[in-house]
Motif scaffolding. Structure first.
Motif, PDB file in Angstrom:
ATOM      1  N   ILE A  20       0.852  -1.199  -0.083  1.00 23.03           N
ATOM      2  CA  ILE A  20       0.014   0.146   0.087  1.00 23.03           C
ATOM      3  C   ILE A  20       1.003   1.280   0.086  1.00 23.03           C
ATOM      4  N   PRO A  21       0.637   2.168  -0.943  1.00 20.55           N
ATOM      5  CA  PRO A  21       1.491   3.311  -1.060  1.00 20.55           C
ATOM      6  C   PRO A  21       1.308   4.454   0.412  1.00 20.55           C
ATOM      7  N   VAL A  22       2.551   4.751   0.667  1.00 22.06           N
ATOM      8  CA  VAL A  22       2.568   5.505   2.047  1.00 22.06           C
ATOM      9  C   VAL A  22       2.288   6.927   1.448  1.00 22.06           C
ATOM     10  N   ARG A  23       1.212   7.512   2.044  1.00 21.48           N
ATOM     11  CA  ARG A  23       0.792   8.900   1.709  1.00 21.48           C
ATOM     12  C   ARG A  23       1.150   9.765   2.718  1.00 21.48           C
ATOM     13  N   ALA A  24       1.545  10.814   2.472  1.00 21.46           N
ATOM     14  CA  ALA A  24       2.314  11.895   3.426  1.00 21.46           C
ATOM     15  C   ALA A  24       1.015  12.439   3.977  1.00 21.46           C
ATOM     16  N   GLN A  25       1.086  12.735   5.345  1.00 21.74           N
ATOM     17  CA  GLN A  25      -0.131  13.267   6.136  1.00 21.74           C
ATOM     18  C   GLN A  25       0.511  14.569   6.800  1.00 21.74           C
ATOM     19  N   TYR A  26       1.289  15.376   5.892  1.00 25.63           N
ATOM     20  CA  TYR A  26       1.878  16.497   6.451  1.00 25.63           C
ATOM     21  C   TYR A  26       1.914  17.383   5.147  1.00 25.63           C
ATOM     22  N   SER A  27       2.088  18.845   5.474  1.00 26.00           N
ATOM     23  CA  SER A  27       2.382  19.895   4.432  1.00 26.00           C
ATOM     24  C   SER A  27       3.487  20.808   4.712  1.00 26.00           C
ATOM     25  N   CYS A  28       4.561  20.328   4.029  1.00 27.53           N
ATOM     26  CA  CYS A  28       5.647  21.383   4.308  1.00 27.53           C
ATOM     27  C   CYS A  28       5.657  22.994   3.785  1.00 27.53           C
ATOM     28  N   SER A  29       4.426  23.039   3.077  1.00 26.09           N
ATOM     29  CA  SER A  29       4.174  24.490   2.378  1.00 26.09           C
ATOM     30  C   SER A  29       3.633  25.238   3.790  1.00 26.09           C
ATOM     31  N   LYS A  30       3.090  24.545   4.975  1.00 27.89           N
ATOM     32  CA  LYS A  30       2.656  25.253   6.059  1.00 27.89           C
ATOM     33  C   LYS A  30       3.750  25.283   7.260  1.00 27.89           C
TER      34      LYS A  30
END
Length: 130
Positions: free
Chosen positions: A9-19
Motif C-alpha cells: 500500500i503506498p505511503v501517503r504523506a500526512q503533512y504539508s511542508c508548505s505550512k
C-alpha cells in the motif's frame, strides 16, 4: 496476490511542508556525504573542492561534514540554502540525501507539533520556537 504476498500500500504523506516554517532546516547538524557534495557541485557548476569549501564545514567532534548555516529571522540559524522569505529550499533538486529522506514516515513530527501549537494558540500562523 499472484505470489501470495500482499500488494504494498503506498505511503501517503500526512503533512504539508508548505505550512511549515522549515523546522527541519534549522537542525544544527545537517550531515552531508561526498555524493551530496558532488550533487551540489554539479548544481552550481563548481569543482568538488570549491563546493565542499563554500557549502559545508567539518565537525571535528562528530567527525562528519555538515551543511553551513546562516542567521535566520525565525530560528537562530538555518541551512544556508533555505530561502528565508518563502521558507523553501533553494537547491531542492540538488538537496542532500538526508533532506531527500526526511521524514522517513508518513507523519512529520514537526508538522504534528506545529498543528498542535497552532490549535492551542488559536492562531493558524503561530510558530513555536521551543
Amino acid at each position: 496476490m499472484k505470489n501470495g504476498k500482499a500488494f504494498p500500500i503506498p505511503v501517503r504523506a500526512q503533512y504539508s511542508c508548505s505550512k511549515c516554517p522549515a523546522y527541519c532546516c534549522s537542525y544544527p547538524e545537517i550531515e552531508v556525504t561526498p555524493r551530496d557534495i558532488e550533487r551540489l557541485a554539479k548544481h552550481f557548476a563548481l569543482p568538488y573542492r570549491e563546493a565542499e569549501e563554500r557549502f559545508t564545514k567539518y565537525d571535528a567532534k562528530e567527525k562528519v561534514r555538515e551543511l553551513r548555516h546562516r542567521q535566520d529571522r525565525i530560528f537562530k540559524t538555518v541551512c544556508t540554502f533555505l530561502d528565508q522569505k518563502t521558507r523553501r529550499c533553494t537547491v531542492y533538486e540538488a538537496r542532500p540525501g538526508v533532506c531527500r529522506n526526511f521524514p522517513d514516515s508518513p507523519h512529520c513530527g514537526y508538522y504534528e507539533f506545529l498543528k498542535f501549537e497552532r490549535a492551542q494558540q488559536g492562531d493558524p500562523k503561530f510558530i513555536a520556537l521551543t
